[in-house]
Scaffold this motif. Structure first.
Motif, PDB file in Angstrom:
ATOM      1  N   PHE A   1      65.806  57.274  70.638  1.00 42.41           N
ATOM      2  CA  PHE A   1      66.627  56.869  69.514  1.00 42.41           C
ATOM      3  C   PHE A   1      67.134  55.457  69.754  1.00 42.41           C
ATOM      4  CE2 PHE A   1      66.751  61.357  68.709  1.00 42.41           C
ATOM      5  CZ  PHE A   1      66.925  61.457  67.331  1.00 42.41           C
ATOM      6  N   SER A   2      67.257  54.699  68.707  1.00 42.64           N
ATOM      7  CA  SER A   2      67.765  53.334  68.815  1.00 42.64           C
ATOM      8  C   SER A   2      69.274  53.340  68.973  1.00 42.64           C
ATOM      9  CB  SER A   2      67.389  52.536  67.570  1.00 42.64           C
ATOM     10  OG  SER A   2      67.927  51.245  67.652  1.00 42.64           O
ATOM     11  N   ALA A   3      69.768  52.532  69.895  1.00 44.60           N
ATOM     12  CA  ALA A   3      71.203  52.302  70.039  1.00 44.60           C
ATOM     13  C   ALA A   3      71.493  50.840  69.717  1.00 44.60           C
ATOM     14  CB  ALA A   3      71.652  52.660  71.447  1.00 44.60           C
ATOM     15  N   LYS A   4      70.546  50.197  69.034  1.00 45.98           N
ATOM     16  CA  LYS A   4      70.686  48.806  68.617  1.00 45.98           C
ATOM     17  C   LYS A   4      71.216  48.761  67.183  1.00 45.98           C
ATOM     18  CE  LYS A   4      66.497  47.747  71.209  1.00 45.98           C
ATOM     19  NZ  LYS A   4      65.095  47.411  71.068  1.00 45.98           N
ATOM     20  N   GLU A   5      71.478  47.569  66.705  1.00 44.46           N
ATOM     21  CA  GLU A   5      71.898  47.402  65.315  1.00 44.46           C
ATOM     22  C   GLU A   5      70.716  47.736  64.407  1.00 44.46           C
ATOM     23  OE1 GLU A   5      74.811  44.278  63.748  1.00 44.46           O
ATOM     24  OE2 GLU A   5      72.833  43.427  63.334  1.00 44.46           O
ATOM     25  N   ILE A   6      70.983  48.540  63.380  1.00 44.09           N
ATOM     26  CA  ILE A   6      69.939  49.022  62.483  1.00 44.09           C
ATOM     27  C   ILE A   6      70.245  48.533  61.080  1.00 44.09           C
ATOM     28  CG2 ILE A   6      68.871  51.096  61.507  1.00 44.09           C
ATOM     29  CD1 ILE A   6      69.811  52.538  64.123  1.00 44.09           C
TER      30      ILE A   6
ATOM     31  N   ALA B   1      74.798  52.955  66.207  1.00 46.38           N
ATOM     32  CA  ALA B   1      75.323  54.191  66.796  1.00 46.38           C
ATOM     33  C   ALA B   1      75.562  53.953  68.280  1.00 46.38           C
ATOM     34  CB  ALA B   1      74.337  55.334  66.606  1.00 46.38           C
ATOM     35  N   GLU B   2      76.713  54.393  68.760  1.00 48.15           N
ATOM     36  CA  GLU B   2      77.004  54.289  70.190  1.00 48.15           C
ATOM     37  C   GLU B   2      75.992  55.131  70.962  1.00 48.15           C
ATOM     38  OE1 GLU B   2      79.204  52.463  71.922  1.00 48.15           O
ATOM     39  OE2 GLU B   2      79.771  51.498  70.043  1.00 48.15           O
ATOM     40  N   GLY B   3      75.444  54.582  72.026  1.00 40.55           N
ATOM     41  CA  GLY B   3      74.445  55.292  72.818  1.00 40.55           C
ATOM     42  C   GLY B   3      74.926  56.631  73.333  1.00 40.55           C
ATOM     43  N   ALA B   4      76.200  56.719  73.692  1.00 42.68           N
ATOM     44  CA  ALA B   4      76.752  57.960  74.240  1.00 42.68           C
ATOM     45  C   ALA B   4      77.000  59.024  73.172  1.00 42.68           C
ATOM     46  CB  ALA B   4      78.057  57.664  74.980  1.00 42.68           C
ATOM     47  N   ALA B   5      76.856  58.672  71.911  1.00 45.30           N
ATOM     48  CA  ALA B   5      77.106  59.633  70.824  1.00 45.30           C
ATOM     49  C   ALA B   5      75.835  60.065  70.108  1.00 45.30           C
ATOM     50  CB  ALA B   5      78.070  59.020  69.813  1.00 45.30           C
ATOM     51  N   VAL B   6      74.687  59.572  70.527  1.00 40.49           N
ATOM     52  CA  VAL B   6      73.440  59.848  69.810  1.00 40.49           C
ATOM     53  C   VAL B   6      73.062  61.327  69.854  1.00 40.49           C
ATOM     54  CG1 VAL B   6      70.958  59.373  69.774  1.00 40.49           C
ATOM     55  CG2 VAL B   6      72.573  57.503  69.997  1.00 40.49           C
ATOM     56  N   ALA B   7      73.225  61.992  70.984  1.00 43.45           N
ATOM     57  CA  ALA B   7      72.887  63.421  71.060  1.00 43.45           C
ATOM     58  C   ALA B   7      73.773  64.234  70.122  1.00 43.45           C
ATOM     59  CB  ALA B   7      73.016  63.937  72.489  1.00 43.45           C
ATOM     60  N   ASP B   8      75.056  63.882  70.040  1.00 44.51           N
ATOM     61  CA  ASP B   8      75.963  64.571  69.117  1.00 44.51           C
ATOM     62  C   ASP B   8      75.551  64.324  67.667  1.00 44.51           C
ATOM     63  OD1 ASP B   8      77.452  65.515  71.263  1.00 44.51           O
ATOM     64  OD2 ASP B   8      78.805  63.789  71.222  1.00 44.51           O
ATOM     65  N   LEU B   9      75.176  63.085  67.345  1.00 39.36           N
ATOM     66  CA  LEU B   9      74.702  62.773  65.992  1.00 39.36           C
ATOM     67  C   LEU B   9      73.427  63.540  65.675  1.00 39.36           C
ATOM     68  CD1 LEU B   9      75.269  58.912  65.839  1.00 39.36           C
ATOM     69  CD2 LEU B   9      76.498  60.668  64.552  1.00 39.36           C
ATOM     70  N   TYR B  10      72.549  63.660  66.664  1.00 43.43           N
ATOM     71  CA  TYR B  10      71.287  64.383  66.478  1.00 43.43           C
ATOM     72  C   TYR B  10      71.546  65.846  66.123  1.00 43.43           C
ATOM     73  CZ  TYR B  10      66.789  66.497  67.536  1.00 43.43           C
ATOM     74  OH  TYR B  10      65.624  67.210  67.459  1.00 43.43           O
TER      75      TYR B  10
ATOM     76  N   ASN C   1      63.378  56.698  66.893  1.00 42.85           N
ATOM     77  CA  ASN C   1      64.093  57.298  65.770  1.00 42.85           C
ATOM     78  C   ASN C   1      65.386  56.538  65.511  1.00 42.85           C
ATOM     79  OD1 ASN C   1      62.444  59.780  65.199  1.00 42.85           O
ATOM     80  ND2 ASN C   1      62.816  60.024  67.377  1.00 42.85           N
ATOM     81  N   LEU C   2      65.834  56.576  64.266  1.00 48.33           N
ATOM     82  CA  LEU C   2      67.065  55.911  63.861  1.00 48.33           C
ATOM     83  C   LEU C   2      68.107  56.985  63.578  1.00 48.33           C
ATOM     84  CD1 LEU C   2      65.393  53.398  61.393  1.00 48.33           C
ATOM     85  CD2 LEU C   2      65.912  53.059  63.816  1.00 48.33           C
ATOM     86  N   PRO C   3      69.168  57.056  64.400  1.00 48.39           N
ATOM     87  CA  PRO C   3      70.139  58.147  64.252  1.00 48.39           C
ATOM     88  C   PRO C   3      70.925  58.058  62.948  1.00 48.39           C
ATOM     89  CG  PRO C   3      70.921  56.531  65.838  1.00 48.39           C
ATOM     90  CD  PRO C   3      69.535  56.130  65.459  1.00 48.39           C
ATOM     91  N   ALA C   4      71.016  59.181  62.235  1.00 49.90           N
ATOM     92  CA  ALA C   4      71.811  59.325  61.005  1.00 49.90           C
ATOM     93  C   ALA C   4      71.441  58.285  59.950  1.00 49.90           C
ATOM     94  CB  ALA C   4      73.295  59.306  61.316  1.00 49.90           C
ATOM     95  N   TYR C   5      70.222  57.806  59.952  1.00 49.17           N
ATOM     96  CA  TYR C   5      69.780  56.755  59.031  1.00 49.17           C
ATOM     97  C   TYR C   5      69.923  57.195  57.577  1.00 49.17           C
ATOM     98  CZ  TYR C   5      66.781  53.231  56.876  1.00 49.17           C
ATOM     99  OH  TYR C   5      66.298  52.220  56.089  1.00 49.17           O
ATOM    100  N   GLN C   6      69.423  58.378  57.262  1.00 46.50           N
ATOM    101  CA  GLN C   6      69.478  58.847  55.882  1.00 46.50           C
ATOM    102  C   GLN C   6      70.906  59.113  55.432  1.00 46.50           C
ATOM    103  OE1 GLN C   6      66.793  62.142  56.006  1.00 46.50           O
ATOM    104  NE2 GLN C   6      64.978  60.842  55.830  1.00 46.50           N
TER     105      GLN C   6
END
Length: 164
Positions: free
Chosen positions: A61-66, A94-103, A119-124
């Motif tokens: 998952f990307s933790a960069k600016e999207i 998305a903060e890298g440490a929160a990506v699993a929770d967002l997933y 993958n882009l977290p919470a993109y939609q």
């Protein structure tokens, strides 16, 4: 001769299986590991990861600016006239440490980056919220003065998205 050939094939299969369960996560990304359908709450750091073949998988998952491009929107202004071809780009990270929770929380709301396996977290989710806020904020201004209040409209859209 047969036992040696069978042993060689078994060793080759085990080696291929072990290599298939490892990979790399690029800098600026994190991985989410699932084991037998259960999501591990700790993200996989950038670098090389190893897994259990056929049991666990790691999704990058990307933790960069999207950038979320909202193109060809046709919102209505306060005077009930529709705007034509409104284009807006929303940036989020998305903060890298929160990506699993967002997933886990927004399971069906992530998207795959075009031309990449990331993958882009919470993109939609961000896309839908942004679209709704744009339609809501443009309905507060008359169509004839909207072009003179671009900065105010952009600030209102930014505030509305951040509130959501």
């Amino acid at each position: 001769m047969w036992p040696r050939a069978v042993g060689g094939v078994i060793v080759l299969l085990v080696l291929l299986l072990a290599l298939a369960s490892c990979g790399t996560i690029e800098t600026g990304n994190v991985g989410v590991r699932t084991t037998l359908g259960k999501v591990n709450p700790e993200e996989v750091s950038p670098g090389i990861y190893f897994g259990v073949p056929l049991v666990s998988a790691v999704m990058p998952f990307s933790a960069k600016e999207i950038a979320v491009d909202l193109n060809d929107l046709t919102p209505k202004a306060r005077d009930n006239l529709s705007l034509r071809d409104l284009d807006i780009t929303v940036y989020y990270r998305a903060e890298g440490a929160a990506v699993a929770d967002l997933y886990v929380k927004y399971a069906a709301r992530h998207a795959r980056s075009e031309g990449s396996n990331v993958n882009l977290p919470a993109y939609q989710l961000v896309q839908g919220i942004s679209r709704n806020v744009v339609y809501e904020e443009t309905s507060k201004l008359d169509s004839l003065v909207m072009h003179t209040k671009r900065d105010e409209m952009a600030a209102a859209i930014k505030r509305g998205i951040q509130v959501e």
